[in-house]
Design a protein around this motif. Structure first.
Motif, short mmCIF file in Angstrom:
data_model
loop_
_atom_site.label_atom_id
_atom_site.label_comp_id
_atom_site.label_asym_id
_atom_site.label_seq_id
_atom_site.Cartn_x
_atom_site.Cartn_y
_atom_site.Cartn_z
N GLU A 1 -0.05 1.70 -15.28
CA GLU A 1 1.35 2.00 -15.18
C GLU A 1 1.88 0.89 -14.27
O GLU A 1 3.08 0.37 -14.60
N PHE A 2 1.04 0.39 -13.41
CA PHE A 2 1.30 -0.60 -12.45
C PHE A 2 1.51 -2.03 -13.49
O PHE A 2 2.37 -2.73 -13.15
N LEU A 3 0.59 -2.05 -13.91
CA LEU A 3 0.54 -3.32 -14.95
C LEU A 3 1.67 -3.30 -15.98
O LEU A 3 2.14 -4.51 -16.02
N ASP A 4 1.60 -2.44 -16.44
CA ASP A 4 3.14 -2.30 -17.44
C ASP A 4 4.24 -2.87 -16.68
O ASP A 4 5.04 -3.52 -17.20
N ALA B 1 -1.69 3.03 -6.17
CA ALA B 1 -2.73 3.54 -5.70
C ALA B 1 -4.11 2.71 -5.86
O ALA B 1 -4.71 2.31 -4.95
N LYS B 2 -3.90 2.05 -7.04
CA LYS B 2 -5.07 0.94 -7.50
C LYS B 2 -4.31 -0.28 -8.03
O LYS B 2 -3.35 0.28 -9.05
N ARG C 1 1.03 -1.11 0.02
CA ARG C 1 0.12 -0.01 0.16
C ARG C 1 0.93 1.26 -0.01
O ARG C 1 2.16 1.16 0.59
N PRO C 2 0.54 2.27 -0.72
CA PRO C 2 1.26 3.57 -0.67
C PRO C 2 1.62 4.11 0.71
O PRO C 2 0.91 3.78 1.57
N ASP C 3 2.61 4.84 0.84
CA ASP C 3 3.33 5.10 1.89
C ASP C 3 1.96 6.03 2.75
O ASP C 3 1.30 6.83 2.10
#
Length: 309
Positions: A70-73, A64-65, A33-35
């Protein structure tokens, strides 16, 4: 196998440490999870999982999700074979679940299909379960309903709090998770579908309101709830119009007290329930430090007939 580990709180650390130490698997990155702001200064603080990854020079991803493009990439670039999960705390959409070839494998602290949901250990303690455990399963869209790879069982201690039980399960569950990933890599472990309905129960997140002790309930129910909500969110009752935080209680054989009625003795403080009285352990009044119930009672000068509500 090449792994991306997903987790956030301290309960996930035994599993992450075990996987880092494993000679068979490589933890290429962690997802957490984000800081979040913490402390008086409200400074941003890394999650326990993120902090441990930093110590070992492991890449930390904090989307964040979990379905963000960008996370999936980045996840696809890393190319994990499998993504083990322990208390990550966020929903994983199907497009994210589809990335690793062996899916996302969750360590859940119950004997599935019992106690699916956010608070399985608290639910087991509150229900008075004598046996509980942990399960590893492949994550699917439905909550904690995926096929199970393996389980372990433990006895619940008579006076054990949910925090103490969770600590035990976190350590034992780390070994189960490593063994599960070994079996997946070897092709020797087959996940079994959970029953469609039989034995399914749910454990929703426990709120502060849920932790309000009802002394009109039987003594065993008061004892179980107090242990279930220790340490978080913490049991409480109302005394003289203010909230009084309560630690775990102990059962007694004392009768004759009305629900909530207090009796102060030299070495103990009793509270009536609908059955026998319970003995208070530690208490914490507003603005005060946590202390033994007898010390609190002497300083408070409780009068005959006063009650906890």
């Amino acid at each position: 196998m090449r792994l991306v580990f997903a987790g956030t709180p301290e309960v996930a650390l035994p599993s992450l440490r075990a996987l880092i130490a494993s000679e068979r698997h490589e933890v290429a990155a962690v997802v957490t999870r984000p800081d979040a702001p913490a402390g008086r200064g409200r400074h941003l603080v890394r999650s326990p999982v993120g902090a441990l990854a930093d110590e070992h020079g492991i890449e930390v991803l904090t989307p964040a999700k979990a379905g963000a493009p960008e996370f999936l990439d980045r996840l696809r670039e890393i190319g994990p074979d499998c993504c083990p999960v322990v208390a990550y705390g966020a929903l994983l959409p199907q497009r994210t679940l589809d990335v690793p070839s062996h899916g996302w494998v969750n360590l859940h602290f119950s004997l599935l299909p019992a106690w699916r949901g956010a608070a399985p250990v608290q639910a087991a303690v509150r229900a008075g379960d004598e046996i509980t455990g942990a399960s590893t399963f492949r994550i699917v869209k439905e909550l904690d309903a995926g096929p199970v790879f393996g389980t372990l069982t433990v006895e619940v201690g008579e006076h054990e709090t949910s925090g103490e039980l969770l600590d035990r399960l976190a350590v034992a569950g780390a070994d189960l998770l490593v063994a599960t990933l070994d079996g997946i890599e070897d092709g020797t472990l087959e996940a079994r579908e959970q029953p469609a309905a039989e034995g399914v129960s749910y454990a929703g997140k426990i709120t502060v309101d849920d932790a309000h002790l009802d002394f009109a309930a039987p003594a065993r129910a008061v004892d179980r709830l107090a242990r279930a909500v220790t340490p978080e969110p913490g049991a409480w009752a109302v005394f003289r119009g203010e909230r009084l935080k309560l630690g775990p209680v102990r059962l007694s054989d004392v009768d004759g007290l009305a629900p909530g009625e207090l009796r102060v003795e030299r070495k103990r403080v009793l509270v009536g329930t609908s059955t026998a009285a319970v003995q208070l352990g530690e208490v914490q009044a507003q603005g005060k430090k946590r202390m033994a119930a007898t010390d609190w009672a002497r300083g408070t000068r409780i009068e005959a007939g006063e009650r906890l509500a």
